[in-house]
Design a protein around this motif. Structure first.
Motif, PDB file in Angstrom:
ATOM      1  N   ILE A  23       0.839  -1.189   0.000  1.00 48.77           N
ATOM      2  CA  ILE A  23       0.000   0.000   0.000  1.00 48.77           C
ATOM      3  C   ILE A  23       0.876   1.242   0.000  1.00 48.77           C
ATOM      4  CG2 ILE A  23      -1.764   1.334   1.207  1.00 48.77           C
ATOM      5  CD1 ILE A  23      -2.919  -1.225   2.271  1.00 48.77           C
ATOM      6  N   ILE A  24       0.658   2.080  -1.011  1.00 48.06           N
ATOM      7  CA  ILE A  24       1.284   3.395  -1.082  1.00 48.06           C
ATOM      8  C   ILE A  24       0.364   4.326  -0.294  1.00 48.06           C
ATOM      9  CG2 ILE A  24       2.079   5.241  -2.591  1.00 48.06           C
ATOM     10  CD1 ILE A  24       2.174   3.046  -4.841  1.00 48.06           C
ATOM     11  N   THR A  25       0.893   4.945   0.750  1.00 52.66           N
ATOM     12  CA  THR A  25       0.047   5.647   1.708  1.00 52.66           C
ATOM     13  C   THR A  25      -0.811   6.749   1.104  1.00 52.66           C
ATOM     14  OG1 THR A  25       1.843   7.149   2.272  1.00 52.66           O
ATOM     15  CG2 THR A  25       1.552   5.186   3.655  1.00 52.66           C
ATOM     16  N   LEU A  28      -3.588   4.600  10.819  1.00 50.92           N
ATOM     17  CA  LEU A  28      -3.716   3.351  11.566  1.00 50.92           C
ATOM     18  C   LEU A  28      -4.371   2.259  10.715  1.00 50.92           C
ATOM     19  CD1 LEU A  28      -3.191   2.093  14.342  1.00 50.92           C
ATOM     20  CD2 LEU A  28      -5.469   2.861  15.018  1.00 50.92           C
ATOM     21  N   ARG A  29      -5.420   2.624   9.984  1.00 50.91           N
ATOM     22  CA  ARG A  29      -6.121   1.641   9.134  1.00 50.91           C
ATOM     23  C   ARG A  29      -5.221   1.150   8.014  1.00 50.91           C
ATOM     24  NH1 ARG A  29      -9.309   2.779   4.844  1.00 50.91           N
ATOM     25  NH2 ARG A  29      -9.440   4.950   5.486  1.00 50.91           N
ATOM     26  N   ILE A  30      -4.529   2.064   7.349  1.00 54.86           N
ATOM     27  CA  ILE A  30      -3.643   1.674   6.245  1.00 54.86           C
ATOM     28  C   ILE A  30      -2.516   0.781   6.764  1.00 54.86           C
ATOM     29  CG2 ILE A  30      -1.985   2.563   4.545  1.00 54.86           C
ATOM     30  CD1 ILE A  30      -5.032   3.038   3.864  1.00 54.86           C
ATOM     31  N   LYS A  31      -1.960   1.121   7.910  1.00 52.35           N
ATOM     32  CA  LYS A  31      -0.903   0.276   8.501  1.00 52.35           C
ATOM     33  C   LYS A  31      -1.425  -1.135   8.751  1.00 52.35           C
ATOM     34  CE  LYS A  31       2.242  -0.102  12.410  1.00 52.35           C
ATOM     35  NZ  LYS A  31       2.701   0.481  13.673  1.00 52.35           N
ATOM     36  N   GLY A  32      -2.654  -1.246   9.242  1.00 53.69           N
ATOM     37  CA  GLY A  32      -3.239  -2.552   9.522  1.00 53.69           C
ATOM     38  C   GLY A  32      -3.562  -3.371   8.289  1.00 53.69           C
ATOM     39  N   LEU A  33      -3.822  -2.712   7.173  1.00 50.47           N
ATOM     40  CA  LEU A  33      -4.160  -3.409   5.930  1.00 50.47           C
ATOM     41  C   LEU A  33      -2.937  -3.882   5.150  1.00 50.47           C
ATOM     42  CD1 LEU A  33      -6.960  -1.044   4.530  1.00 50.47           C
ATOM     43  CD2 LEU A  33      -7.281  -3.354   5.440  1.00 50.47           C
ATOM     44  N   ALA A  34      -1.800  -3.221   5.350  1.00 53.31           N
ATOM     45  CA  ALA A  34      -0.627  -3.440   4.496  1.00 53.31           C
ATOM     46  C   ALA A  34       0.282  -4.549   4.998  1.00 53.31           C
ATOM     47  CB  ALA A  34       0.175  -2.148   4.386  1.00 53.31           C
ATOM     48  N   ASP A  35       0.717  -5.395   4.062  1.00 52.29           N
ATOM     49  CA  ASP A  35       1.821  -6.313   4.321  1.00 52.29           C
ATOM     50  C   ASP A  35       3.141  -5.588   4.022  1.00 52.29           C
ATOM     51  OD1 ASP A  35       0.173  -8.641   4.899  1.00 52.29           O
ATOM     52  OD2 ASP A  35      -0.303  -8.620   2.755  1.00 52.29           O
ATOM     53  N   VAL A  60      15.258   3.848  -5.349  1.00 54.25           N
ATOM     54  CA  VAL A  60      15.128   2.404  -5.489  1.00 54.25           C
ATOM     55  C   VAL A  60      14.504   2.053  -6.838  1.00 54.25           C
ATOM     56  CG1 VAL A  60      14.955   1.961  -3.016  1.00 54.25           C
ATOM     57  CG2 VAL A  60      12.888   2.293  -4.344  1.00 54.25           C
ATOM     58  N   LYS A  61      14.949   0.917  -7.384  1.00 48.20           N
ATOM     59  CA  LYS A  61      14.390   0.463  -8.657  1.00 48.20           C
ATOM     60  C   LYS A  61      13.216  -0.485  -8.437  1.00 48.20           C
ATOM     61  CE  LYS A  61      18.608   1.041 -11.359  1.00 48.20           C
ATOM     62  NZ  LYS A  61      18.600   2.428 -11.184  1.00 48.20           N
ATOM     63  N   ASN A  62      13.241  -1.205  -7.311  1.00 54.45           N
ATOM     64  CA  ASN A  62      12.186  -2.149  -6.979  1.00 54.45           C
ATOM     65  C   ASN A  62      11.820  -1.997  -5.499  1.00 54.45           C
ATOM     66  OD1 ASN A  62      12.219  -3.421  -9.522  1.00 54.45           O
ATOM     67  ND2 ASN A  62      13.899  -4.733  -8.888  1.00 54.45           N
ATOM     68  N   ILE A  63      10.571  -2.160  -5.217  1.00 56.71           N
ATOM     69  CA  ILE A  63      10.114  -2.220  -3.835  1.00 56.71           C
ATOM     70  C   ILE A  63       9.707  -3.667  -3.600  1.00 56.71           C
ATOM     71  CG2 ILE A  63       8.383  -1.413  -2.197  1.00 56.71           C
ATOM     72  CD1 ILE A  63       8.333   1.205  -3.818  1.00 56.71           C
ATOM     73  N   PRO A  64      10.181  -4.243  -2.505  1.00 59.66           N
ATOM     74  CA  PRO A  64       9.911  -5.674  -2.296  1.00 59.66           C
ATOM     75  C   PRO A  64       8.453  -6.059  -2.474  1.00 59.66           C
ATOM     76  CG  PRO A  64      11.140  -4.736  -0.451  1.00 59.66           C
ATOM     77  CD  PRO A  64      10.832  -3.631  -1.383  1.00 59.66           C
TER      78      PRO A  64
END
Length: 127
Positions: free
Chosen positions: A63-65, A103-110, A123-127
């Motif tokens: 998730i991009i905030t 808080l909600r976005i943090k909880g939804l994101a891996d 960075v060229k790639n985000i994991p």
């Protein structure tokens, strides 16, 4: 969109209306899937219409905030996390909504990608 074109004077200096002049927009309202595995998630509080972008990846939901935060807003020391699990963006129209969105976005994101974190600039790639 209306706010972006005519922002409140307190935030107007941060809006570059020239960047919008030749673009075409599809306006959405609320949570919406824009393509398979890619969703827009409302994230109110920072500014009107703020959204986060969720992408299903092989490593989980990235998730991009979408609001002005860095990793420091989410990766707080344990002694702080116990009473303040996230810090909302420093610029916001509604601090409570901004806190709840973070808080909600943090909880939804891996995989959480804070949109203003300088560590992502090269960075060229985000994991």
């Amino acid at each position: 969109m209306n706010f972006a074109l005519a922002p409140h004077p307190i935030l107007a200096p941060t809006y570059k209306k020239d960047l919008l002049k030749d673009l075409t927009f599809t306006l959405v309202n609320g949570h919406c899937e824009i393509a398979p595995g890619i969703e827009l998630i409302p994230a109110p509080g920072h500014t009107p219409g703020t959204q986060a972008v969720s992408i299903n990846t092989e490593k989980g939901k990235a998730i991009i905030t979408g609001f002005c935060v860095t990793k420091q807003n989410f990766e707080l020391p344990k002694e702080v996390r116990e009473y303040l699990p996230v810090i909302p963006p420093g610029i916001h129209l509604n601090a409570v909504e901004a806190f709840e969105s973070a808080l909600r976005i943090k909880g939804l994101a891996d995989i959480l990608i804070p949109v203003h974190d300088p560590s992502y600039a090269d960075v060229k790639n985000i994991p």
